[in-house]
Write a protein that holds these residues in place. Structure first.
Motif, PDB file in Angstrom:
ATOM      1  N   LEU A 136       1.149  -9.922   6.127  1.00 28.67           N
ATOM      2  CA  LEU A 136       0.838  -9.557   7.504  1.00 28.67           C
ATOM      3  C   LEU A 136       0.641  -8.054   7.579  1.00 28.67           C
ATOM      4  N   PHE A 137      -0.478  -7.647   8.133  1.00 29.66           N
ATOM      5  CA  PHE A 137      -0.804  -6.231   8.279  1.00 29.66           C
ATOM      6  C   PHE A 137      -0.897  -5.888   9.760  1.00 29.66           C
ATOM      7  N   SER A 138      -0.272  -4.784  10.124  1.00 28.76           N
ATOM      8  CA  SER A 138      -0.361  -4.274  11.490  1.00 28.76           C
ATOM      9  C   SER A 138      -1.031  -2.905  11.416  1.00 28.76           C
ATOM     10  N   ILE A 139      -2.269  -2.846  11.861  1.00 30.69           N
ATOM     11  CA  ILE A 139      -3.081  -1.641  11.701  1.00 30.69           C
ATOM     12  C   ILE A 139      -3.492  -1.111  13.065  1.00 30.69           C
ATOM     13  N   GLY A 140      -3.317   0.198  13.240  1.00 25.56           N
ATOM     14  CA  GLY A 140      -3.731   0.856  14.477  1.00 25.56           C
ATOM     15  C   GLY A 140      -4.845   1.846  14.202  1.00 25.56           C
ATOM     16  N   LEU A 141      -5.817   1.880  15.106  1.00 25.15           N
ATOM     17  CA  LEU A 141      -6.939   2.817  14.992  1.00 25.15           C
ATOM     18  C   LEU A 141      -7.040   3.609  16.284  1.00 25.15           C
ATOM     19  N   ASN A 142      -6.936   4.947  16.164  1.00 25.01           N
ATOM     20  CA  ASN A 142      -7.129   5.822  17.310  1.00 25.01           C
ATOM     21  C   ASN A 142      -8.604   5.795  17.690  1.00 25.01           C
ATOM     22  N   LEU A 143      -8.900   5.331  18.892  1.00 25.05           N
ATOM     23  CA  LEU A 143     -10.287   5.161  19.310  1.00 25.05           C
ATOM     24  C   LEU A 143     -10.931   6.457  19.790  1.00 25.05           C
ATOM     25  N   VAL A 144     -10.208   7.583  19.642  1.00 23.86           N
ATOM     26  CA  VAL A 144     -10.785   8.886  19.979  1.00 23.86           C
ATOM     27  C   VAL A 144     -11.157   9.651  18.715  1.00 23.86           C
ATOM     28  N   LYS A 149      -3.653   3.921  11.069  1.00 25.30           N
ATOM     29  CA  LYS A 149      -2.279   3.846  10.592  1.00 25.30           C
ATOM     30  C   LYS A 149      -1.911   2.402  10.282  1.00 25.30           C
ATOM     31  N   THR A 150      -1.061   2.215   9.285  1.00 26.17           N
ATOM     32  CA  THR A 150      -0.512   0.902   8.975  1.00 26.17           C
ATOM     33  C   THR A 150       0.891   0.787   9.571  1.00 26.17           C
ATOM     34  N   GLU A 151       1.412  -0.433   9.577  1.00 28.91           N
ATOM     35  CA  GLU A 151       2.747  -0.727  10.126  1.00 28.91           C
ATOM     36  C   GLU A 151       2.874  -0.207  11.555  1.00 28.91           C
ATOM     37  N   MET A 152       1.828  -0.398  12.321  1.00 26.28           N
ATOM     38  CA  MET A 152       1.786   0.140  13.677  1.00 26.28           C
ATOM     39  C   MET A 152       2.791  -0.536  14.605  1.00 26.28           C
ATOM     40  N   MET A 153       3.008  -1.829  14.426  1.00 22.66           N
ATOM     41  CA  MET A 153       3.943  -2.519  15.310  1.00 22.66           C
ATOM     42  C   MET A 153       5.351  -1.978  15.167  1.00 22.66           C
ATOM     43  N   ASP A 154       5.735  -1.552  13.968  1.00 26.48           N
ATOM     44  CA  ASP A 154       7.065  -0.968  13.777  1.00 26.48           C
ATOM     45  C   ASP A 154       7.224   0.282  14.638  1.00 26.48           C
ATOM     46  N   PHE A 255      -3.585  -0.028  23.188  1.00 26.52           N
ATOM     47  CA  PHE A 255      -2.349   0.632  23.599  1.00 26.52           C
ATOM     48  C   PHE A 255      -2.658   2.099  23.873  1.00 26.52           C
ATOM     49  N   TYR A 256      -2.323   2.535  25.083  1.00 26.19           N
ATOM     50  CA  TYR A 256      -2.539   3.927  25.455  1.00 26.19           C
ATOM     51  C   TYR A 256      -1.249   4.703  25.220  1.00 26.19           C
TER      52      TYR A 256
END
Length: 266
Positions: A136-144, A149-154, A255-256
């Motif tokens: 399971l991968f949790s990845i976040g991308l800054n849309l600006v 980043k990985t492990e974003m949910m943590d 997520f803001y």
């Protein structure tokens, strides 16, 4: 879906749906006054709500008491546990209706503060073959600025999120469209898969070929009808052993968050 604290999960679920919740964690009880929406989703009373609407009255949602600690003999209520029908009903509701969300970081500020949009996606990789494995991968991308980043949910678990933006805060418009951002995330995962050692796939193919040869030797000289059975068994073995990798989006959202650096949550 991994749940480590059932009481907390239930409290968060019902509070997020604007239900009145009273919890006694020591006794494992949770009393919930449902909203009309949650009553319709969980209580299976369509005729009641149809009748109430027909006569122009205000319905009365149910109140439920859950018990997560059956060893507490002095407590009562519906016993809910991992694998219970009620918990599966709640999880099914989440998967069907709430896979995607939009939340804002809570900030008690008195000056104008920007919040930056992050696309967060939780994706499950399933390796299917002789041996099965999931990641399971949790990845976040800054849309600006495009930071990923990985492990974003943590990290998200360390802050308070809410469905409405806090006073004095304002949302920054994304420079990257969510669809384009999602494709960037998929590209990163595809590259990750490409770079892995795929010996497991070779082992699965070898096991598949060995099984097929054994079947062919076993059915050698048999009747045409028997060979049809062999073909069916080969099909079943192929379905089990043929290596493949599946990618499934579990959930996600926008997520803001405060800050616009690689560490927005500090």
């Amino acid at each position: 879906m991994a749940i480590s604290d059932l009481n907390r999960f239930l409290s968060n679920f019902f509070e997020a749906h604007h239900c009145q919740v009273t919890s006694d964690g020591t006794k494992g009880t949770l009393t919930v006054k449902l909203t009309e929406e949650m009553d319709k989703a969980l209580m299976n009373r369509p005729f009641y709500w149809h009748y109430i609407k027909k006569i122009g009255q205000i319905g009365e949602p149910k109140q439920l008491t859950f018990n997560t600690k059956p060893e507490q003999t002095q407590t009562s209520g519906e016993y809910i546990h991992f694998g219970s029908p009620r918990l599966q009903q709640i999880i099914s509701h989440l998967k069907t209706n709430e896979r995607f969300t939009r939340l804002y970081q809570y900030l008690p500020v008195s000056a104008r503060t920007p919040l930056y949009p992050w696309l967060v996606t939780n994706i499950k990789l399933s390796y299917i073959g002789k041996q099965k494995k999931e990641q399971l991968f949790s990845i976040g991308l800054n849309l600006v600025n495009g930071v990923m980043k990985t492990e974003m949910m943590d990290e998200l678990r360390t802050i308070t999120l809410q469905p409405a933006i806090s006073d004095f805060c304002y949302a920054i418009s994304p420079m990257i469209k969510p669809g384009s951002g999602f494709r960037r995330i998929l590209a990163v995962l595809e590259q990750f898969v490409h770079d892995q050692d795929h010996e497991w796939a070779q082992q699965s193919l070898k096991a598949l070929e060995d099984e097929k040869q054994l079947l062919q030797a076993f059915y050698e000289g048999e009747s045409e009808e028997a060979r049809k059975q062999m073909d069916q068994e080969i099909t079943e073995i192929t379905q089990r052993y043929q290596p493949e990798i599946n990618m499934e989006v579990v959930n996600g959202g926008i997520f803001y968050l405060a800050g616009n650096s690689t560490h927005p949550l500090k």
